[in-house]
Motif scaffolding. Structure first.
Motif, mmCIF file in Angstrom:
data_model
loop_
_atom_site.group_PDB
_atom_site.id
_atom_site.type_symbol
_atom_site.label_atom_id
_atom_site.label_comp_id
_atom_site.label_asym_id
_atom_site.label_seq_id
_atom_site.Cartn_x
_atom_site.Cartn_y
_atom_site.Cartn_z
ATOM 1 N N TYR A 58 38.829 70.997 25.413
ATOM 2 C CA TYR A 58 39.611 71.898 24.566
ATOM 3 C C TYR A 58 40.554 72.823 25.385
ATOM 4 O O TYR A 58 40.288 72.947 26.610
ATOM 5 N N TYR A 59 41.471 73.040 24.828
ATOM 6 C CA TYR A 59 42.510 74.092 25.456
ATOM 7 C C TYR A 59 43.074 74.940 24.359
ATOM 8 O O TYR A 59 43.189 74.500 22.971
ATOM 9 N N GLN A 60 43.205 76.124 24.447
ATOM 10 C CA GLN A 60 43.360 77.184 23.576
ATOM 11 C C GLN A 60 44.889 77.751 24.108
ATOM 12 O O GLN A 60 44.921 78.515 25.130
ATOM 13 N N ALA A 61 45.724 77.734 23.382
ATOM 14 C CA ALA A 61 47.105 78.165 23.582
ATOM 15 C C ALA A 61 47.123 79.778 23.358
ATOM 16 O O ALA A 61 45.925 80.405 22.821
ATOM 17 N N LEU A 62 48.189 80.445 23.750
ATOM 18 C CA LEU A 62 48.152 81.662 23.791
ATOM 19 C C LEU A 62 48.298 82.416 22.395
ATOM 20 O O LEU A 62 48.047 83.734 22.016
ATOM 21 N N ASP A 63 48.930 81.297 21.439
ATOM 22 C CA ASP A 63 48.855 81.914 19.950
ATOM 23 C C ASP A 63 47.518 81.834 19.205
ATOM 24 O O ASP A 63 47.167 81.952 18.030
ATOM 25 N N GLY A 64 46.398 81.328 20.183
ATOM 26 C CA GLY A 64 44.988 81.275 19.818
ATOM 27 C C GLY A 64 44.829 79.895 19.006
ATOM 28 O O GLY A 64 43.518 79.683 18.594
ATOM 29 N N ARG A 65 45.700 78.912 18.875
ATOM 30 C CA ARG A 65 45.371 77.632 18.300
ATOM 31 C C ARG A 65 44.750 76.986 19.314
ATOM 32 O O ARG A 65 45.148 76.747 20.386
ATOM 33 N N ARG A 66 43.570 75.875 18.581
ATOM 34 C CA ARG A 66 42.779 75.130 19.751
ATOM 35 C C ARG A 66 43.386 73.726 19.459
ATOM 36 O O ARG A 66 43.588 73.332 18.524
ATOM 37 N N TYR A 67 43.178 73.140 20.586
ATOM 38 C CA TYR A 67 43.427 71.606 20.530
ATOM 39 C C TYR A 67 42.400 70.815 21.327
ATOM 40 O O TYR A 67 41.685 71.274 22.028
ATOM 41 N N ALA A 68 42.086 69.656 20.923
ATOM 42 C CA ALA A 68 41.290 68.703 21.327
ATOM 43 C C ALA A 68 41.988 67.583 22.159
ATOM 44 O O ALA A 68 42.901 67.105 21.733
ATOM 45 N N LEU A 69 41.378 67.284 23.571
ATOM 46 C CA LEU A 69 42.145 66.532 24.262
ATOM 47 C C LEU A 69 41.282 65.462 25.019
ATOM 48 O O LEU A 69 40.208 65.835 25.455
ATOM 49 N N VAL A 70 41.824 64.423 25.050
ATOM 50 C CA VAL A 70 40.958 63.168 25.692
ATOM 51 C C VAL A 70 41.783 62.326 26.545
ATOM 52 O O VAL A 70 43.258 61.883 26.106
ATOM 53 N N ALA A 71 41.488 61.918 27.644
ATOM 54 C CA ALA A 71 42.320 61.220 28.394
ATOM 55 C C ALA A 71 41.319 60.088 29.326
ATOM 56 O O ALA A 71 40.619 60.591 29.927
ATOM 57 N N PHE A 72 41.701 58.800 29.230
ATOM 58 C CA PHE A 72 40.913 57.967 30.035
ATOM 59 C C PHE A 72 41.899 57.204 30.954
ATOM 60 O O PHE A 72 42.840 56.673 30.429
ATOM 61 N N VAL A 73 41.349 56.777 32.099
ATOM 62 C CA VAL A 73 42.180 55.991 32.889
ATOM 63 C C VAL A 73 41.148 54.820 33.351
ATOM 64 O O VAL A 73 40.325 55.371 34.040
ATOM 65 N N ASN A 74 41.429 53.655 32.982
ATOM 66 C CA ASN A 74 40.321 52.459 33.482
ATOM 67 C C ASN A 74 41.252 51.526 34.200
ATOM 68 O O ASN A 74 42.551 51.131 33.708
ATOM 69 N N GLY A 75 41.127 50.753 35.341
ATOM 70 C CA GLY A 75 41.689 49.788 35.821
ATOM 71 C C GLY A 75 42.123 49.736 37.217
ATOM 72 O O GLY A 75 41.799 50.759 37.786
ATOM 73 N N THR A 76 42.764 49.033 37.563
ATOM 74 C CA THR A 76 43.176 48.876 39.073
ATOM 75 C C THR A 76 44.239 49.901 39.371
ATOM 76 O O THR A 76 44.254 50.042 40.796
#
Length: 448
Positions: A408-426
């Motif tokens: 999760y990330y919470q911006a200064l305006d209070g809004r929250r975000y969900a975040l996902v990042a995957f890196v697979n491979g060579t």
């Protein structure tokens, strides 16, 4: 104005990647506000990918939904034998509760409770009842890591994560080492000599330690600055470690017996002689996620499958049922043990993102968020993404050819975000730089 918003969304949907290290087909990204609406950015969000230890987020979410944050594991000593003149005239049964982190101090507390009941001798056997789990889920293809603490499998009687401490002394009374607990089935052969003055540093750089399940050999020159230093050893099977720990600590308390350690089940009607209640699930999840403890995560996963039938199959059924109830497709989901210590487990960035959104809108969001590492401050993110500070909480994931971040990330305006990042491979780099840059590129487009 409308055209400007469209251009911004298109820009976000094609986030720049560190092209020198990441191939387009090797990563997935999903970013969305937790209060709903279309994702702000996504790339290969439906691809089934290895999540590494971000799998622990799915297990944690299901556990909070299913068990509740105040769930506690129970460990008990029971017997149907009478106590006469301080002697338990039969077997003592250790009913393992499958606690994710049952410590040596917890075992000592239970043994003290046994002594307070007047028991000083166990005439029968110590019976290990592990029926809480019908079997333990696998972690295939990690045989080469069997000696590593991160690969220790769960067990109903897992004590101190099956770790013994080897402590070193050079205090004028002789150079020596001691094993804690002093496992009666393990011989400690100390061949240390005085290493004189100088810094200690990592004591394992000063001495050589070799061991198997019956013998520990220590040799080398130990500087006086290493007096009191210690290191840990992964010894024995979980059942043998539990039984030998019991014997060692029971004798330290002046107890006698048992005759031997055997596997079995508690007799019907056996009375409780001592018990221990674990810390609540919410506290356990902080260890699981902040420090990415595989053994504990696998145990939480198995706990989801407690009851009649096959424990891992029941656990998988519980996960899929919760996803269905939340309206999240499980099409991309492959489960093995719920920890991410797996060559087989897979799901999509969208699946985990929607789980995070559901968790953020549910009653247990504070507990879930509090279990995550804080960027630049603690856990596995202590030295990463420092510029983003406490507004960014992410679970990390690392395997060979896999890097992952989600949270999760919470911006200064209070809004929250969900975040996902995957890196697979060579194109996965040896360091975390590429995926950290990917995360930074995504967050840079949100209000700071």
């Amino acid at each position: 104005m409308k055209q400007g918003i469209v251009r911004l969304l298109l820009l976000l949907a094609a986030l720049p990647v560190h092209a020198a290290t990441l191939a387009a087909d090797d990563y997935a990204l999903w970013l969305a506000p937790v209060d709903g609406g279309a994702p702000i950015a996504e790339h290969r969000a439906d691809a089934a990918m290895s999540p590494a230890s971000t799998m622990k987020l799915l297990t944690s979410w299901v556990a909070l939904q299913t068990l509740g944050p105040n769930y506690r594991w129970q460990t008990r000593f029971v017997s149907d034998a009478p106590i006469k003149n301080g002697v338990l005239k039969g077997d003592l049964v250790w009913v393992g509760g499958g606690e994710p982190r049952f410590r040596a101090d917890d075992l000592v507390a239970m043994l003290r409770e046994l002594r307070r009941r007047g028991v000083r001798e166990i005439a029968g056997n110590l019976v290990l009842d592990g029926s809480v789990f019908s079997r333990v889920s696998s972690a295939d293809d990690f045989d080469g890591d069997a000696e590593c603490v991160f690969a220790i499998p769960p067990d109903p009687h897992l004590t101190n994560l099956k770790v013994a401490w080897l402590q070193f002394f050079n205090d004028g009374a002789g150079v020596r080492a001691a094993l804690e607990p002093a496992l009666p089935g393990v011989v400690l052969d100390s061949r240390l000599s005085d290493g004189g003055d100088g810094e200690c540093g990592d004591v394992r750089s000063r001495v050589a330690v070799r061991h198997d399940d019956s013998r520990v050999e220590v040799s080398g020159k130990l500087p006086r600055a290493c007096d009191g230093a210690q290191t840990f050893l992964n010894l024995l099977s979980p059942a043998d470690f539990a039984g030998q720990s019991f014997a060692a600590l029971w004798r330290e308390l002046g107890g006698a017996g048992p005759r031997r350690v055997v596997a079995g089940t508690a007799p019907a009607g056996a009375r409780v002689l001592a018990s221990h209640e674990s810390e609540p699930l919410s506290t356990v999840l902080a260890d699981v996620n902040k420090y990415s403890n595989n053994t504990m995560a696998r145990t939480v996963y198995l706990t989801l499958g407690r009851g009649p039938g096959d424990t891992p199959a029941n656990a998988e059924r519980a996960v899929r049922q919760r996803l269905a109830e939340a309206g999240v497709s499980d099409e991309a989901l492959v489960l093995e043990n719920g920890s991410g210590l797996s060559r087989h487990e897979r799901f999509s960035a969208r699946l985990l993102g929607e789980v995070l959104r559901n968790g953020a809108r549910g009653p247990w969001y504070p507990e879930l968020a509090a279990s995550l590492p804080i960027a630049g401050e603690d856990g596995t993110l202590k030295k990463r993404l420092k510029d983003w500070g406490p507004r960014l909480r992410l679970k990390t994931g690392t395997l060979a050819d896999v890097r992952a971040l989600a949270g999760y990330y919470q911006a200064l305006d209070g809004r929250r975000y969900a975040l996902v990042a995957f890196v697979n491979g060579t194109s996965v780099a040896e360091t975390n730089g590429a995926i950290d840059e990917l995360i930074g590129d995504a967050l840079a487009r949100l209000p700071r």
